[in-house]
Design a protein around this motif. Structure first.
Motif: not given
Length: 74
Positions: A33-34, A36-38, A40-43, A47
């Motif tokens: 999760a982290v 993907l967030i870093l 730029g592709r939050p999912s 989460s």
């Protein structure tokens, strides 16, 4: 119905093994999760999996604490 000492000890040991697996996959879900967030592709799915693993970890820990108290009480 009261558990005998060996039954409670066996339950505690099984819960410790389960907690190890759950903790491992919780850490993997957190890293995913982290990551993907870093990038730029939050999912929302990543989460959701992380929250689900955290809830399972919490329930496993609470159950382990209850069984551990039974083992210590004898």
């Amino acid at each position: 119905m009261a558990r005998s000492g060996s039954d409670a000890l066996a339950s505690r040991q099984r819960l410790e093994v389960i907690a190890g697996f759950v903790a491992f996959f919780t850490v993997l879900a957190l890293v995913n999760a982290v990551g993907l967030i870093l990038t730029g592709r939050p999912s929302i799915f990543a989460s959701f999996v992380l929250v689900l693993m955290l809830v399972i970890s919490w329930f496993t820990f609470r159950t382990w604490r209850r069984v551990d108290r039974a083992v210590r009480a004898g």
